[in-house]
Design a protein around this motif. Structure first.
Motif, PDB file in Angstrom:
ATOM      1  N   ALA A  55       0.805  -1.223   0.000  1.00  0.00           N
ATOM      2  CA  ALA A  55       0.000   0.000   0.000  1.00  0.00           C
ATOM      3  C   ALA A  55       0.841   1.278   0.000  1.00  0.00           C
ATOM      4  CB  ALA A  55      -0.964   0.004   1.185  1.00  0.00           C
ATOM      5  N   ALA A  56       2.154   1.161   0.119  1.00  0.00           N
ATOM      6  CA  ALA A  56       3.025   2.335   0.041  1.00  0.00           C
ATOM      7  C   ALA A  56       3.195   2.801  -1.403  1.00  0.00           C
ATOM      8  CB  ALA A  56       4.382   2.014   0.655  1.00  0.00           C
ATOM      9  N   ASN A  57       2.591   2.097  -2.336  1.00  0.00           N
ATOM     10  CA  ASN A  57       2.697   2.415  -3.753  1.00  0.00           C
ATOM     11  C   ASN A  57       2.426   3.895  -4.019  1.00  0.00           C
ATOM     12  OD1 ASN A  57       2.893   2.015  -6.563  1.00  0.00           O
ATOM     13  ND2 ASN A  57       0.671   1.828  -6.712  1.00  0.00           N
ATOM     14  N   GLY A  58       3.325   4.518  -4.776  1.00  0.00           N
ATOM     15  CA  GLY A  58       3.161   5.906  -5.174  1.00  0.00           C
ATOM     16  C   GLY A  58       3.689   6.913  -4.173  1.00  0.00           C
ATOM     17  N   ARG A  59       4.141   6.473  -3.042  1.00  0.00           N
ATOM     18  CA  ARG A  59       4.603   7.400  -2.005  1.00  0.00           C
ATOM     19  C   ARG A  59       6.059   7.798  -2.198  1.00  0.00           C
ATOM     20  NH1 ARG A  59       1.926   5.020   3.498  1.00  0.00           N
ATOM     21  NH2 ARG A  59      -0.211   5.264   2.820  1.00  0.00           N
TER      22      ARG A  59
END
Length: 149
Positions: A55-59
Motif C-alpha cells: 500500500a506504500a505504492n506511489g509514495r
C-alpha cells in the motif's frame, strides 16, 4: 409482504461493494509506511528505519543516511511479485532474509549516500487462466521514491 427484502438488498449491496477489493495476498498491515521507533539520525528529519508494504505504492519517503529500509510485498503463487528493482546509487542492497511464501517479494537496503532512488516491482493483475479461458493481461505496478539525506 415480508420484511426480508430490505435485508436482502442491504446484504447484496455489501457483497457487491467488496467485489474486486481483494488484493490477492496483500494482508497484514496493508502496506503502511512505518518508521522504526528509533529517532531520526543526523538531525535530517528523515527516518532511520522504514518498512514498506504494497500500500506504500506511489509514495515518497525520506530515509536518513546510514538508515535501513525493508520491503515486504505479499503476493500469491498465481500472482507473484517480481523482485524489487532500485534505480539510483543512494541505497545498497543488504540481506533481506528469507521469502517464505511463493509469490512474495522482499528486499532490504542501507542508505549509503544522499540522493534519490526509485524502487519498483510488478505482478499480474489476474491469475493465469485455465486452458481455453480468456486471459487478463493487466499488470499491477508498485513504485516508491526514496529520498536519502
Amino acid at each position: 409482504m415480508r420484511r426480508t427484502t430490505p435485508i436482502v438488498l442491504a446484504a447484496t449491496a455489501l457483497l457487491l461493494a467488496g467485489c474486486g477489493s481483494q488484493s490477492g495476498g496483500d494482508t497484514g498491515s496493508k502496506g503502511k509506511v512505518s518508521p522504526s521507533a528509533s529517532a531520526p539520525s543526523s538531525g535530517s528529519g528523515c527516518a532511520a528505519r522504514l518498512e514498506l508494504k504494497a500500500a506504500a505504492n506511489g509514495r515518497t519517503v525520506c530515509l536518513a543516511k546510514g538508515g535501513e529500509l525493508r520491503i515486504s510485498l505479499d503476493g500469491t503463487k498465481t500472482r507473484p511479485w517480481k523482485p524489487v528493482a532500485a534505480s539510483g546509487t543512494a541505497l545498497r542492497a543488504i540481506n533481506a532474509g528469507f521469502v517464505i511464501q511463493p509469490g512474495d517479494a522482499s528486499a532490504a537496503y542501507k542508505a549509503v549516500a544522499a540522493g534519490t532512488v526509485k524502487l519498483t516491482s510488478s505482478r499480474p493483475l489476474c491469475p493465469a487462466p485455465d486452458p481455453g479461458q480468456v486471459s487478463c493481461k493487466g499488470i499491477q505496478e508498485w513504485t516508491v521514491t526514496v529520498n536519502v539525506r
